[in-house]
Structures are given as structure tokens and as C-alpha cells.
Scaffold this active site. Structure first.
Site, short mmCIF file in Angstrom:
data_model
loop_
_atom_site.label_atom_id
_atom_site.label_comp_id
_atom_site.label_asym_id
_atom_site.label_seq_id
_atom_site.Cartn_x
_atom_site.Cartn_y
_atom_site.Cartn_z
NE ARG A 224 -4.40 -1.43 0.18
CZ ARG A 224 -4.27 -2.50 -0.71
NH1 ARG A 224 -3.53 -2.68 -1.47
NH2 ARG A 224 -5.53 -3.08 -0.55
CG HIS A 272 -3.60 -0.37 -6.65
ND1 HIS A 272 -3.90 0.12 -5.47
CD2 HIS A 272 -3.60 -2.14 -6.26
CE1 HIS A 272 -4.17 -0.86 -4.74
NE2 HIS A 272 -4.05 -2.20 -5.17
P1 NDP Z 1 -1.25 -11.42 4.66
O1 NDP Z 1 -2.38 -10.91 5.78
O2 NDP Z 1 -1.64 -12.96 4.22
O3 NDP Z 1 0.09 -11.32 5.05
C1 NDP Z 1 0.49 -10.25 5.71
C2 NDP Z 1 1.80 -10.21 6.33
O4 NDP Z 1 2.30 -9.09 6.72
C3 NDP Z 1 1.78 -11.32 7.29
O5 NDP Z 1 3.17 -12.27 6.95
C4 NDP Z 1 2.16 -10.58 8.68
O6 NDP Z 1 2.94 -11.08 9.60
C5 NDP Z 1 3.05 -9.39 8.14
N1 NDP Z 1 2.65 -8.31 9.02
C6 NDP Z 1 1.65 -7.59 9.23
N2 NDP Z 1 1.84 -6.58 10.06
C7 NDP Z 1 3.02 -6.65 10.50
C8 NDP Z 1 3.90 -5.87 11.35
N3 NDP Z 1 3.35 -4.73 11.98
N4 NDP Z 1 5.15 -6.17 11.29
C9 NDP Z 1 5.73 -6.94 10.39
N5 NDP Z 1 4.96 -7.75 9.53
C10 NDP Z 1 3.78 -7.50 9.60
O7 NDP Z 1 -1.57 -10.53 3.37
P2 NDP Z 1 -1.48 -10.84 1.83
O8 NDP Z 1 0.04 -11.53 1.86
O9 NDP Z 1 -2.50 -11.44 1.47
O10 NDP Z 1 -1.42 -9.62 1.25
C11 NDP Z 1 -0.47 -8.40 1.57
C12 NDP Z 1 -0.94 -6.83 1.25
O11 NDP Z 1 -0.85 -6.73 -0.29
C13 NDP Z 1 -2.37 -6.70 1.37
O12 NDP Z 1 -2.79 -6.31 2.80
C14 NDP Z 1 -2.64 -5.50 0.32
O13 NDP Z 1 -2.25 -4.29 1.02
C15 NDP Z 1 -1.53 -5.75 -0.76
N6 NDP Z 1 -1.99 -6.15 -1.96
C16 NDP Z 1 -1.70 -5.47 -3.15
C17 NDP Z 1 -2.26 -5.65 -4.43
C18 NDP Z 1 -1.78 -4.93 -5.45
O14 NDP Z 1 -2.24 -5.33 -6.45
N7 NDP Z 1 -1.05 -4.03 -5.50
C19 NDP Z 1 -2.96 -6.69 -4.54
C20 NDP Z 1 -3.34 -7.82 -3.23
C21 NDP Z 1 -3.07 -7.39 -1.81
P3 NDP Z 1 2.73 -12.56 10.11
O15 NDP Z 1 2.84 -13.61 9.21
O16 NDP Z 1 3.68 -12.87 11.42
O17 NDP Z 1 1.31 -12.40 10.65
#
Ligand code: NDP
Length: 309
Positions: A224, A272
Site C-alpha cells: 500500500r 495498482h
Molecule cells: P496476509 O495477511 O496474508 O499477510 C500479511 C503479512 O504481513 C504477514 O506475514 C504478517 O506477519 C505481516 N505483517 C503484518 N503486520 C506486520 C507488522 N506490524 N510487522 C511485521 N510484519 C507484519 O496478506 P497478503 O499477503 O494476502 O497481502 C498483503 C498485502 O498486499 C495486502 O494487505 C494488500 O495491502 C497488498 N495487496 C496489493 C495488491 C496490488 O495489486 N498491489 C493486490 C493484493 C494485495 P505474520 O505472518 O507474522 O502475521
């Protein structure tokens, strides 16, 4: 079961076709042709206007039509107590991994330098490096980040990942939590950001964090826009701290015409679209969650609004 569909970005006809195939007898209603709001049982939405979901008194499930849930969990007008699920599917992860791999290769194989040289008809030989000499770091090792990190490891890169909790992914060195951030950034030459936007990650990559990367690092942001302090990024690009970038997401979208990011030839701006929910495959998990909500069974791909992802 009546399902409301709201998205200005996705094709309702395509979703309707696949959802009807997956859920025989589905009453599929595309906004604004909603009919009686009291008949709506569930809603599949992408960026619905604030307050929209309050109009349906018998709503039992909200399905976020995508992986990123920041816009929905920040909606203070959301009716309380209704579960939210999201799309998290292997085809979406593969599409993201392809985009990230293309971006990493753009930086690793010096495409930016060749594009510049071509403008002046210059034959600019740069001897290729081997992938294991190139350190790639993936921030966020969830559904998308873990798939991308594995693919990069398969390509031979020296890959590390950073998440909230430690991870065991083959070929990927694990860093986690606030204490792991500085060492993770310090070893990362090409950084790919796939974090969700939450109060904890908002502005995480600020001037201080960008300075922790080695000088001349490259950044790929597909998470994001607000994960990165855009002004700090622009300053870091101007100073050479960040040599190149591939940016798919921005603080303000569409990226305003006067943003300096448009002007850098070392920055690739994409609108995006790194990955999208694919109705053909995602319809199955939507159908499964609708079945579960009806049967009172635990849901899949549940969003924790407190955690923010
Ligand atoms: P998930 O919820 O599956 O994974 C999120 C990851 O981020 C997890 O590994 C989590 O850690 C980590 N995380 C969250 N908060 C923190 C923090 N404070 N510190 C460190 N690590 C953190 O999400 P997805 O992989 O499905 O998607 C990720 C993001 O990609 C979405 O939220 C969206 O914003 C973006 N996206 C963008 C798209 C685009 O076209 N550009 C399309 C789709 C998504 P843990 O595993 O330890 O919980």
C-alpha cells in the site's frame, strides 16, 4: 441466499457467472440494483462507500473482494459484529509473485541503465551478476509475500523475509518484529514490500528506515502507498540512497499529475494492478464461506479487524 456485489473495478458479469456456477440458485444482485435491502444475506465488496453496508439489516457476512482489507477495517460506519472475510487464493499469489519477479529482474538485470543508454544510442555493456550475489528482501510473508519469496529463492536470489512472527520458508532467511527490521534492511539490496496497511505499518518505511538500506538500494512497493513515506522516498531517490523503484501503490491514487515520481526515469509507475482477485478460482472460496455462514461453521480467510489484516 441473496448476495450483493459492489465494485467499480471488477466485472460483475464475470463474477456473477462464476459465483452462480459455484452456488446453484444464488440470487446475485449488482449494486445499485439491490431490490429489498432486507433480503440481502451477504455482500461481496471492494471499496464500498462508507455507510453502504449499514443499509442491509439482515447482513450475515462481508466478503472483501481482494486481499487488502485496510479500507474496509477503517470504515467506522461498518455494522458491528458481522464477520469479514477476504480473498486469499493461490492464483492471486501467483499473479503477485510474477509481478514482483518481473520487478526484481528489472532492477537486478540493469534494465534501467539499458533504457537510459538506449536514449543516447549508447552500447552499454554491464557484465551480468549471478543471482546468489543479489540480496532480495521481502516485507510481509503472508499469502502473497511467502509465495513471492519462495519464487525468488527458486530463482537463486539470496532471499530474506520480514514479518511479525518468525517463518520457516525454504531458501528464505527469517527476520521478524521491530528488532529484526534494522538487520533485515541492512542486508537488503532489492526490497519488495507486501505488508498490509495497519496502524503499525502506516509510514513504516520512513526516512530513518530508508537510510537503513544499503546506499543505492532498490524498492518495489506492491503493498500500500502509505507503508512508505512518499516525501522521504522522493528525497532518498534524489540523494541516490534509493537508486531505483517500481511502485504499484501510492499515498494518493490515481497518482496526482504533479507528483515528482512521474519524472524519474529510474522509477516505474504502475496503476495498482500487481495482482487482482480472479473470479474463476476465487468463486470457490466465496461459495465455501457462504455455505459455512449458513451452516454456522467456522469461516475461512477471516479478517481480524483489531489486528487490521
Ligand atoms: P496476509 O495477511 O496474508 O499477510 C500479511 C503479512 O504481513 C504477514 O506475514 C504478517 O506477519 C505481516 N505483517 C503484518 N503486520 C506486520 C507488522 N506490524 N510487522 C511485521 N510484519 C507484519 O496478506 P497478503 O499477503 O494476502 O497481502 C498483503 C498485502 O498486499 C495486502 O494487505 C494488500 O495491502 C497488498 N495487496 C496489493 C495488491 C496490488 O495489486 N498491489 C493486490 C493484493 C494485495 P505474520 O505472518 O507474522 O502475521
Amino acid at each position: 441466499m441473496a448476495l450483493l456485489f459492489y465494485s467499480e473495478y471488477d466485472d460483475p458479469a464475470d463474477w456473477g457467472k462464476h459465483l452462480r456456477e459455484a452456488i446453484p440458485g444464488l440470487d446475485f444482485r449488482v449494486w445499485p440494483e439491490v431490490g429489498d435491502p432486507g433480503e440481502i444475506d451477504a455482500a461481496i465488496v471492494w471499496k464500498a462507500p462508507q455507510g453502504e453496508l449499514r443499509k442491509y439489516p439482515n447482513l450475515r457476512l462481508i466478503i472483501n473482494l481482494g486481499a487488502g482489507v485496510d479500507s474496509i477495517v477503517q470504515d467506522r460506519s461498518l455494522p458491528a459484529g458481522i464477520p469479514i472475510v477476504r480473498i486469499a487464493d493461490p492464483d492471486m499469489s501467483r499473479m503477485m509473485a510474477q509481478f514482483v519477479l518481473a520487478a526484481v529482474l528489472r532492477h537486478y538485470r540493469d534494465f534501467v541503465s539499458f533504457a537510459r543508454a538506449q536514449k543516447t544510442r549508447r552500447w552499454h555493456y554491464l557484465h551480468p551478476r549471478e543471482a546468489p550475489t543479489c540480496s532480495v528482501g521481502v516485507m510481509g510473508l503472508g499469502n502473497l509475500g511467502a509465495t513471492a519469496a519462495s519464487e525468488l529463492a527458486r530463482q537463486g536470489f539470496k532471499v530474506a523475509g520480514w514479518a511479525r512472527s518468525p517463518k520457516a520458508i525454504e531458501g528464505v532467511e527469517s527476520f521478524h518484529g521491530p528488532a529484526g527490521l534494522a538487520p533485515f534492511l541492512a542486508r537488503t539490496e532489492i526490497l519488495a514490500v507486501m505488508l498490509p496497511l495497519t496502524p503499525q505499518t502506516d509510514g513504516l518505511l520512513d526516512a530513518k528506515a530508508l537510510a537503513m538500506l544499503p546506499r543505492g538500494a532498490k524498492i518495489i512497493n506492491v503493498g500500500r502507498g502509505r507503508l512508505v513515506d512518499e516525501d522521504a522516498l522522493i528525497a532518498a531517490i534524489r540523494s541516490g540512497q534509493i537508486a531505483e523503484a517500481t511502485l504499484d501503490v501510492f499515498r494518493t491514487e490515481p497518482l496526482p499529475a504533479d507528483s515528482p515520481l512521474w519524472d524519474f526515469d529510474q522509477v516505474l509507475v504502475t496503476p495498482h494492478l500487481a495482482s487482482v482477485a480472479i473470479p474463476r478460482t476465487a468463486a470457490r472460496q466465496v461459495a465455501e464461506n457462504l455455505r459455512r455462514v449458513k451452516a454456522g461453521e467456522p469461516l475461512i480467510n477471516v479478517v481480524d479487524p483489531q489486528r487490521g489484516y
